[in-house]
Design an enzyme around this catalytic site. Structure first.
Site, short mmCIF file in Angstrom:
data_model
loop_
_atom_site.label_atom_id
_atom_site.label_comp_id
_atom_site.label_asym_id
_atom_site.label_seq_id
_atom_site.Cartn_x
_atom_site.Cartn_y
_atom_site.Cartn_z
N GLY A 49 0.89 -1.23 -0.09
CA GLY A 49 -0.01 0.04 0.02
C GLY A 49 0.92 1.25 -0.11
N HIS A 76 -2.99 7.15 7.00
CA HIS A 76 -1.94 8.15 6.12
C HIS A 76 -2.89 9.38 5.86
CE1 HIS A 76 1.98 6.42 6.41
NE2 HIS A 76 1.42 5.25 5.73
N GLN A 127 2.74 10.00 1.57
CA GLN A 127 4.12 9.24 1.64
C GLN A 127 4.95 9.85 0.50
OE1 GLN A 127 2.16 5.22 2.33
NE2 GLN A 127 3.98 5.09 3.28
N HIS A 181 -4.39 1.15 7.54
CA HIS A 181 -3.26 1.78 7.45
C HIS A 181 -3.42 2.92 6.43
CE1 HIS A 181 1.46 1.59 7.95
NE2 HIS A 181 1.08 2.10 6.90
N GLU A 182 -3.61 2.62 5.44
CA GLU A 182 -3.59 3.72 4.29
C GLU A 182 -4.38 4.88 4.48
OE1 GLU A 182 -0.70 3.54 2.52
OE2 GLU A 182 -0.52 1.59 2.92
N CYS A 218 5.69 -0.17 7.06
CA CYS A 218 5.42 1.01 6.43
C CYS A 218 6.57 1.53 5.52
CB CYS A 218 4.83 2.19 7.49
SG CYS A 218 4.50 3.53 6.60
N LEU A 219 6.48 1.92 4.28
CA LEU A 219 7.46 2.23 3.46
C LEU A 219 8.00 3.57 3.95
CD1 LEU A 219 5.99 1.55 -0.04
CD2 LEU A 219 7.56 0.24 1.17
ZN LIG Z 1 2.52 3.31 5.66
#
Ligand SMILES: [Zn+2]
Length: 173
Positions: A48, A141, A53, A137-138, A95-96
């Site tokens: 994701g 964000h 991000q 999660h997204e 998480c990226l």
């Molecule tokens: Zn993330």
């Protein structure tokens, strides 16, 4: 298509509530952004990726989650809303924007989400397990919330200590 650079915590864009995508923004520019986000996510082996991000403070994300039956939940969610949640799951999350950091996070097991697709058409998704975790999660964000905020205080402390160590060894930026 281009690979975008992924912001790392604690970049302020990650901690800012994203702006809703307006009706007149469902255009070619948005399509390019979404293609680039898919490309960037795949290159980083993520499941994701949300617009904040990559430094775009807007409410949208892409996801590509492998599902048990061998298919994938590959979607673009613009202006996502969580309609309903059910149950609980506990598992490792990454998480990226937090490279190399994995920590246990408790999430709901099933999620019904409503969003608009790339054409601006409204749709609903009803998913469980990893796909549910990903959507939660997204969507966080998009609200300027990172998974650190979802950890228990003890786990958060451990995570912050690990981030400091990674920053010192230059493995964070
Ligand atoms: Zn993330």
């Amino acid at each position: 298509m281009s690979i975008l650079s992924i912001l790392h915590y604690p970049d302020p864009v990650l901690l800012t509530v994203g702006k809703p995508v307006a009706d007149d923004e469902f255009n070619e520019e948005l399509q390019t952004l979404v293609s680039d986000m898919f490309e960037t996510m795949e290159r980083a082996s993520g499941v994701g990726l949300a617009a904040p991000q990559i430094g775009v403070s807007k409410r949208l994300f892409v996801m590509d989650v492998p599902v048990e039956d061998g298919t994938r939940e590959r979607h673009v969610l613009v202006n996502p809303e969580i309609v309903r949640v059910e149950g609980e799951q506990t598992g490792d999350e990454g998480c990226l924007s937090f490279p190399g950091l994995y920590q246990v996070v408790q999430r709901e097991m099933r999620v019904i989400a409503r969003a608009r697709n790339i054409e601006g058409k409204e749709f609903e998704l009803d998913v469980a397990d990893l796909a549910a975790r990903c959507i939660l999660h997204e969507t966080d964000h998009c609200d300027g919330i990172v998974f650190l905020d979802r950890m228990t205080p003890l786990k958060r402390q451990l995570a912050k200590r690990k981030i400091k160590t990674l920053q010192k060894t230059g493995k964070w930026n």
